[in-house]
Design a protein around this motif. Structure first.
Motif, PDB file in Angstrom:
ATOM      1  N   LYS A   1       0.901  -1.128  -0.048  1.00  0.00           N
ATOM      2  CA  LYS A   1      -0.030  -0.013  -0.041  1.00  0.00           C
ATOM      3  C   LYS A   1       0.748   1.185   0.068  1.00  0.00           C
ATOM      4  CE  LYS A   1      -3.573  -2.042   2.552  1.00  0.00           C
ATOM      5  NZ  LYS A   1      -4.605  -2.024   3.838  1.00  0.00           N
TER       6      LYS A   1
ATOM      7  N   SER B   1      -8.228   0.323  -1.843  1.00  0.00           N
ATOM      8  CA  SER B   1      -7.650  -0.414  -0.910  1.00  0.00           C
ATOM      9  C   SER B   1      -6.175  -0.187  -0.964  1.00  0.00           C
ATOM     10  CB  SER B   1      -8.363  -1.704  -1.312  1.00  0.00           C
ATOM     11  OG  SER B   1      -8.003  -2.296  -2.411  1.00  0.00           O
ATOM     12  N   HIS B   2      -5.458   0.374  -2.133  1.00  0.00           N
ATOM     13  CA  HIS B   2      -4.168   0.357  -2.002  1.00  0.00           C
ATOM     14  C   HIS B   2      -3.477   1.545  -1.501  1.00  0.00           C
ATOM     15  CE1 HIS B   2      -4.350  -3.184  -4.728  1.00  0.00           C
ATOM     16  NE2 HIS B   2      -5.291  -2.717  -5.553  1.00  0.00           N
ATOM     17  N   THR B   3      -4.250   2.611  -0.945  1.00  0.00           N
ATOM     18  CA  THR B   3      -3.780   3.360  -0.236  1.00  0.00           C
ATOM     19  C   THR B   3      -4.320   3.825   1.230  1.00  0.00           C
ATOM     20  OG1 THR B   3      -4.160   4.545  -2.469  1.00  0.00           O
ATOM     21  CG2 THR B   3      -3.586   6.078  -0.389  1.00  0.00           C
ATOM     22  N   LEU B   4      -3.472   3.715   2.011  1.00  0.00           N
ATOM     23  CA  LEU B   4      -3.924   3.879   3.454  1.00  0.00           C
ATOM     24  C   LEU B   4      -3.283   5.112   4.386  1.00  0.00           C
ATOM     25  CD1 LEU B   4      -4.721   2.823   6.333  1.00  0.00           C
ATOM     26  CD2 LEU B   4      -2.055   2.028   6.510  1.00  0.00           C
TER      27      LEU B   4
ATOM     28  N   SER C   1       4.499   1.613  -1.722  1.00  0.00           N
ATOM     29  CA  SER C   1       3.813   0.288  -1.745  1.00  0.00           C
ATOM     30  C   SER C   1       4.844  -0.790  -1.444  1.00  0.00           C
ATOM     31  CB  SER C   1       2.999  -0.324  -2.618  1.00  0.00           C
ATOM     32  OG  SER C   1       4.022  -0.249  -3.820  1.00  0.00           O
TER      33      SER C   1
END
Length: 200
Positions: free
Chosen positions: A72, A102-105, A156
């Motif tokens: 992420k 969902s790939h970024t937090l 990521s």
């Protein structure tokens, strides 16, 4: 009024106008311009410095570790409720959290404040993004944070890429381009790290 007085008055008016103009310019520069200027400083994370590992607990009791970042892009924001610029940028961090896939937090790190105070602030402002606590400033020291707010952008692959000191509109086009750049550079770095296929 005689001719001499009229002549002196005519010469004095431009000087007086110039003086008042300079005073007005100083006033505007001192009180208005700072708010119009960029309020942040963006610097590259040193390439050979690994991202610090950490373990922290959020307001819901969940334990977060560096392993949760795997795969992420992470927006790691250090803040406090007593910090006006932090509070100013927090709604845009919430927006980024809301619109991210969902790939970024987006992870907010509250520094050195009681959990109850942070929870009250989050509830009163409608924050739902994950907020972890750094009650002893351990994460602050590991990440080299010296001012608030400070945000670290992590690729990521788990490697920190940028440090931004100051408040940012995280829902704006500029921040979006930063995140796109982190994603692109991470993908390029991962591709370069893969071994070339063997020829038969």
């Amino acid at each position: 009024m005689n001719a001499r007085s009229q002549d002196l008055q005519a010469k004095a008016q431009p000087v007086l106008g110039l003086f008042l103009g300079v005073l007005l310019a100083l006033f505007v520069t001192g009180f208005v311009a700072p708010n119009a200027w960029a309020q942040f400083e963006k610097t590259r994370w040193p390439a050979r410095v690994p991202t610090p590992a950490f373990t922290a607990v959020d307001l819901n009791g969940r334990t977060w570790t560096s392993a949760d970042f795997a795969g992420k892009v992470v927006v790691l924001n250090f803040w406090a409720t007593w910090c006006p610029p932090c509070k100013e940028e927090m709604p845009s961090l919430q927006t980024l959290h809301d619109i991210s896939d969902s790939h970024t937090l987006v992870l907010a790190v509250n520094v050195n404040e009681p959990a109850a105070r942070v929870a009250r602030y989050a509830q009163s402002t409608g924050l739902s993004l994950p907020i972890v606590l750094d009650p002893k400033s351990e994460m602050v020291r590991r990440f080299g944070v010296t001012a608030f707010p400070t945000t670290v952008l992590i690729g990521s692959d788990g490697q920190a890429r940028w440090r931004i000191v100051g408040d940012v509109d995280w829902s704006g086009a500029q921040a979006n381009s930063w995140l796109a750049d982190v994603r692109q550079n991470t993908s390029a770095a991962n591709a370069a790290a893969k071994p070339a296929p063997r020829k038969p």
